[in-house]
Design a protein around this motif. Structure first.
Motif, short mmCIF file in Angstrom:
data_model
loop_
_atom_site.label_atom_id
_atom_site.label_comp_id
_atom_site.label_asym_id
_atom_site.label_seq_id
_atom_site.Cartn_x
_atom_site.Cartn_y
_atom_site.Cartn_z
N HIS A 11 0.84 -1.19 0.00
CA HIS A 11 0.00 0.00 0.00
C HIS A 11 0.88 1.25 0.00
CE1 HIS A 11 -3.40 2.57 0.63
NE2 HIS A 11 -2.73 3.16 1.59
N VAL A 12 0.62 2.12 -0.95
CA VAL A 12 1.32 3.39 -1.01
C VAL A 12 0.28 4.50 -1.14
CG1 VAL A 12 3.44 2.47 -2.02
CG2 VAL A 12 1.60 3.23 -3.52
N LYS A 13 0.69 5.72 -0.85
CA LYS A 13 -0.22 6.86 -0.98
C LYS A 13 -0.60 7.07 -2.43
CE LYS A 13 1.47 9.29 3.06
NZ LYS A 13 2.15 10.48 3.57
N LYS A 14 -1.75 7.70 -2.61
CA LYS A 14 -2.28 7.92 -3.97
C LYS A 14 -1.29 8.71 -4.83
CE LYS A 14 -5.88 7.48 -6.65
NZ LYS A 14 -6.26 6.18 -7.14
N ARG A 79 6.49 -2.46 -4.62
CA ARG A 79 7.30 -3.26 -3.69
C ARG A 79 8.70 -2.66 -3.57
NH1 ARG A 79 6.72 -7.95 -6.25
NH2 ARG A 79 4.57 -8.08 -5.58
N ASP A 80 9.30 -2.31 -4.70
CA ASP A 80 10.63 -1.69 -4.68
C ASP A 80 10.61 -0.37 -3.93
OD1 ASP A 80 11.60 -3.81 -6.16
OD2 ASP A 80 11.62 -2.72 -8.07
N TYR A 81 9.57 0.42 -4.15
CA TYR A 81 9.44 1.71 -3.47
C TYR A 81 9.35 1.50 -1.96
CZ TYR A 81 7.41 6.04 -1.78
OH TYR A 81 7.17 7.18 -1.06
N MET A 82 8.53 0.54 -1.55
CA MET A 82 8.37 0.28 -0.12
C MET A 82 9.68 -0.21 0.51
SD MET A 82 5.38 1.26 0.61
CE MET A 82 5.19 0.66 2.27
N LEU A 83 10.42 -1.04 -0.21
CA LEU A 83 11.71 -1.51 0.29
C LEU A 83 12.67 -0.34 0.46
CD1 LEU A 83 12.23 -4.81 -1.75
CD2 LEU A 83 11.88 -4.59 0.73
N GLN A 84 12.69 0.56 -0.52
CA GLN A 84 13.56 1.74 -0.41
C GLN A 84 13.15 2.61 0.77
OE1 GLN A 84 13.29 3.70 -4.20
NE2 GLN A 84 14.66 2.25 -5.21
N GLU A 85 11.85 2.79 0.96
CA GLU A 85 11.38 3.60 2.08
C GLU A 85 11.73 2.94 3.41
OE1 GLU A 85 9.84 6.76 2.13
OE2 GLU A 85 10.69 6.63 0.11
N ASN A 86 11.61 1.62 3.48
CA ASN A 86 11.97 0.90 4.70
C ASN A 86 13.46 1.03 4.99
OD1 ASN A 86 9.36 0.13 5.27
ND2 ASN A 86 9.57 -1.87 4.26
N GLU A 87 14.27 0.96 3.93
CA GLU A 87 15.72 1.11 4.11
C GLU A 87 16.05 2.51 4.58
OE1 GLU A 87 17.61 0.00 0.45
OE2 GLU A 87 17.02 -2.11 0.65
N LYS A 88 15.39 3.52 4.07
CA LYS A 88 15.61 4.91 4.51
C LYS A 88 15.23 5.04 5.97
CE LYS A 88 14.78 7.26 0.12
NZ LYS A 88 13.85 8.16 -0.61
#
Length: 93
Positions: A11-14, A79-88
């Motif tokens: 889930h990501v923001k709109k 999924r890639d975006y969420m992984l990057q955000e989690n790493e940040k």
């Protein structure tokens, strides 16, 4: 993993989803540039006849674009975006 859990994880923001869709479309157009050019050449100087005269080129272009713009590709980008955000987030701690 259940569907609900997977949906929560991706889930990501709109606004983020819109940006990812835009990025996906840009990549598709870049990757399918050859087919776009072929279709444009066929369509040049035509009006209504473009529908049946350029059907083959249109199908080729659509098939190419669909490879890069489908739900599976979008979910992978999320999924890639969420992984990057989690790493940040992990790096900040």
């Amino acid at each position: 993993m259940g569907y609900l859990q997977e949906a929560r994880e991706n889930h990501v923001k709109k606004k983020v989803e819109e940006a990812l869709r835009s990025k996906m479309k840009q990549k598709a157009l870049k990757e399918c540039d050859h087919y776009t050019s072929k279709y444009a050449q066929c369509a040049t100087g035509r009006t209504i006849s473009v529908v049946w005269q350029c059907r083959k080129q249109a199908k080729e272009l659509n098939a190419c674009l669909h490879q890069y713009t489908n739900d599976a590709v979008l979910e992978e980008m999320k999924r890639d975006y969420m992984l990057q955000e989690n790493e940040k987030g992990t790096a900040r701690v």
